[in-house]
Design an enzyme around this catalytic site. Structure first.
Site, PDB file in Angstrom:
ATOM      1  N   LYS A 197      30.127  40.837  55.332  1.00 62.19           N
ATOM      2  CA  LYS A 197      31.596  40.521  55.811  1.00 62.19           C
ATOM      3  C   LYS A 197      32.544  41.060  54.773  1.00 62.19           C
ATOM      4  O   LYS A 197      32.306  41.451  53.484  1.00 62.19           O
ATOM      5  CB  LYS A 197      31.855  39.063  55.762  1.00 62.19           C
ATOM      6  CG  LYS A 197      31.380  38.225  54.572  1.00 62.19           C
ATOM      7  CD  LYS A 197      31.153  36.778  54.922  1.00 62.19           C
ATOM      8  CE  LYS A 197      30.920  36.033  53.607  1.00 62.19           C
ATOM      9  NZ  LYS A 197      30.575  34.759  54.064  1.00 62.19           N
TER      10      LYS A 197
ATOM     11  N   TYR B 271      56.598  41.540  31.213  1.00 63.02           N
ATOM     12  CA  TYR B 271      57.692  40.402  31.987  1.00 63.02           C
ATOM     13  C   TYR B 271      57.570  39.322  31.115  1.00 63.02           C
ATOM     14  O   TYR B 271      56.269  38.935  31.014  1.00 63.02           O
ATOM     15  CB  TYR B 271      57.059  40.440  33.281  1.00 63.02           C
ATOM     16  CG  TYR B 271      57.491  41.686  34.107  1.00 63.02           C
ATOM     17  CD1 TYR B 271      58.781  42.050  34.422  1.00 63.02           C
ATOM     18  CD2 TYR B 271      56.399  42.239  34.952  1.00 63.02           C
ATOM     19  CE1 TYR B 271      59.228  43.280  35.170  1.00 63.02           C
ATOM     20  CE2 TYR B 271      56.556  43.295  35.621  1.00 63.02           C
ATOM     21  CZ  TYR B 271      57.892  44.024  35.910  1.00 63.02           C
ATOM     22  OH  TYR B 271      58.281  44.957  36.584  1.00 63.02           O
TER      23      TYR B 271
HETATM   24  C1  LIG Z   1      29.143  34.296  53.297  1.00 63.86           C
HETATM   25  C2  LIG Z   1      28.174  33.707  53.799  1.00 63.86           C
HETATM   26  C3  LIG Z   1      26.922  34.091  53.282  1.00 63.86           C
HETATM   27  C4  LIG Z   1      26.662  34.848  52.143  1.00 63.86           C
HETATM   28  O1  LIG Z   1      26.831  33.955  50.982  1.00 63.86           O
HETATM   29  P1  LIG Z   1      26.712  34.288  49.495  1.00 63.86           P
HETATM   30  O2  LIG Z   1      27.082  33.218  48.662  1.00 63.86           O
HETATM   31  O3  LIG Z   1      27.801  35.761  49.191  1.00 63.86           O
HETATM   32  O4  LIG Z   1      25.146  34.865  49.532  1.00 63.86           O
HETATM   33  C5  LIG Z   1      25.874  33.523  53.979  1.00 63.86           C
HETATM   34  N1  LIG Z   1      26.238  32.652  54.828  1.00 63.86           N
HETATM   35  C6  LIG Z   1      27.263  32.378  55.487  1.00 63.86           C
HETATM   36  C7  LIG Z   1      27.260  31.457  56.914  1.00 63.86           C
HETATM   37  C8  LIG Z   1      28.497  32.882  54.941  1.00 63.86           C
HETATM   38  O5  LIG Z   1      29.657  32.468  55.398  1.00 63.86           O
END
Ligand SMILES: *Cc1c(COP(=O)(O)O)cnc(C)c1O
Length: 391
Positions: free
Chosen positions: A47, A268
């Site tokens: 993702k 800044y």
């Molecule tokens: C993002 C996600 C994962 C992966 O999680 P990590 O901690 O990056 O391994 C797995 N399952 C779901 C439902 C997620 O949203």
């Protein structure tokens, strides 16, 4: 409308920073996670463009290594990923279809995760309409209160077992809230709730563990594990030695240096005032590139392995380093300094910025000159060949 002629995405050495992604390290991490997952099948979570590292480049590498299960969050991410993978590879959409978009899942060969009674009903309707048992995953909420059916909704669903039979349910799935803290009582509580729910869906394969969950051991692994972060080199267990291989190298370019006297300020808001004579180097990376502003006067870079602290506030396009004491010859404009690499992990930078490695990765911007390196070979394109090989 966007002007197609405008693209400031750097493809050359003019970029202020270079990001190298080690596909070989991702491959080694995948193999390590497969071993760690025992009998469970190891999926890959891609993702958010594989946590900003480039799903289009990473997916085929994992597929080549035998990965057949890929997870994305959004339908559109699934549609884009489908073009990079063979038809036999399965792509799961964590958020499921938006109402009315069920048909698109099928058109693009995607498997939705159904998170609500409404999504289940929508999917069942499509199954009836097409006269096919269409594949889907069903998610149950075991305590995170974020996505999935509440236990009473799952019970309600079971009352209509016959209508559930219309769907080809592949996995019963849930997600852990505290998996990176192995001694947290929530892990066992969620495991217990998951086991209870699973007993109501007999014979259905199950999936619970993310990266950290894999390291909680056998009882958490079930049939399919879903690592993301660990694939990309982040430490799965908070406070413990990281077994994963680092994936990301980020270097920023020195664009100017100056010597300032005692009492002079940097950046800044004048948040840094030199107590004595200081040499300041300006590096072309800033918060617009994901180098968080919270690293003002806190973070650091490395030059030939020597720590150069960030002084002053992080600007949009630049940071300022105290490089006093570093050999002038190593500070010439154009020199690359290490921001992520052997001396500074993503997790270490996250700690300096008061966030987690996930946010550091997903914040990495698109002004970098990106390169992909595979196995032990050099970067495919190496505009800063010298600097990269010196790391
Ligand atoms: C993002 C996600 C994962 C992966 O999680 P990590 O901690 O990056 O391994 C797995 N399952 C779901 C439902 C997620 O949203």
């Amino acid at each position: 409308m966007a002007n197609a002629a405008y693209s400031a995405y750097p493809s050359s050495a003019h970029a202020g920073a270079s990001l190298c992604i080690d596909l070989g390290a991702i491959r080694r991490n995948y193999r390590l996670l497969c071993r760690q997952a025992g009998k469970a099948t190891c999926a890959a979570v891609l993702k958010a463009d594989a946590y900003s590292l480039g799903a289009g480049r990473i997916a085929p590498v994992l597929e080549q290594d035998g990965c057949r299960h890929f997870f994305v969050a959004h339908l559109d991410e699934g549609i884009a990923l489908r073009r990079c993978l063979a038809a036999r590879s399965e792509i799961f959409v964590l958020h499921g279809p938006p109402p009315g978009a069920e048909q698109e899942c099928i058109e693009h060969g995607l498997i939705p995760v159904l998170n609500s009674l409404q999504q289940v009903a929508g999917w069942r309707k499509l199954c009836h309409r097409l006269g096919r048992r269409l594949a889907a995953v069903i998610q149950v909420d075991t305590g995170m209160s974020r996505m999935g059916l509440a236990p009473d909704e799952a019970e309600l669903l079971l009352l209509y077992q016959s209508s559930l039979n219309a769907i080809d349910l592949r996995y019963l799935m849930s997600h852990l809230a505290c998996a990176d803290l192995p001694t947290h009582s929530m892990n066992e509580m969620q495991l217990r709730r998951f086991l209870t729910l699973r007993s109501r869906f007999p014979a259905m394969p199950a999936s619970l563990a993310n990266s950290s969950g894999i390291f909680l051991g056998g009882p958490y692994q079930f049939d399919l594990v879903r690592p993301g972060a660990a694939l990309y080199g982040l430490a799965p267990i908070a406070g413990e030695a990281n077994p994963m291989h680092p994936v990301v190298t980020l270097q920023g370019k020195i664009i100017q240096t100056r010597t300032i006297g005692a009492g002079n300020c940097v950046g800044y808001g004048m948040t840094y005032r030199a107590a004595g004579k200081r040499v300041i180097a300006t590096v072309a990376i800033g918060y617009a590139d994901g180098w968080m502003r919270s690293m003002s006067n806190r973070g650091m870079a490395f030059i030939d392995g020597i720590c150069a602290p960030i002084v002053g506030t992080v600007s949009m396009d630049s940071i300022t380093l105290d490089v006093s004491g570093i050999n002038e010859g190593r500070l010439l404009p154009g020199t690359m300094v290490e921001l992520l690499g052997p001396h500074q992990s993503v997790d270490a930078v996250a700690a300096h910025s008061g966030t987690i490695g996930y946010e550091i990765l997903t914040s990495l911007g698109n002004r970098f000159h990106r390169t992909y390196r595979d196995v032990s070979a050099a970067c495919e394109e190496a505009p800063y060949g010298e600097a990269v090989s010196s790391l």
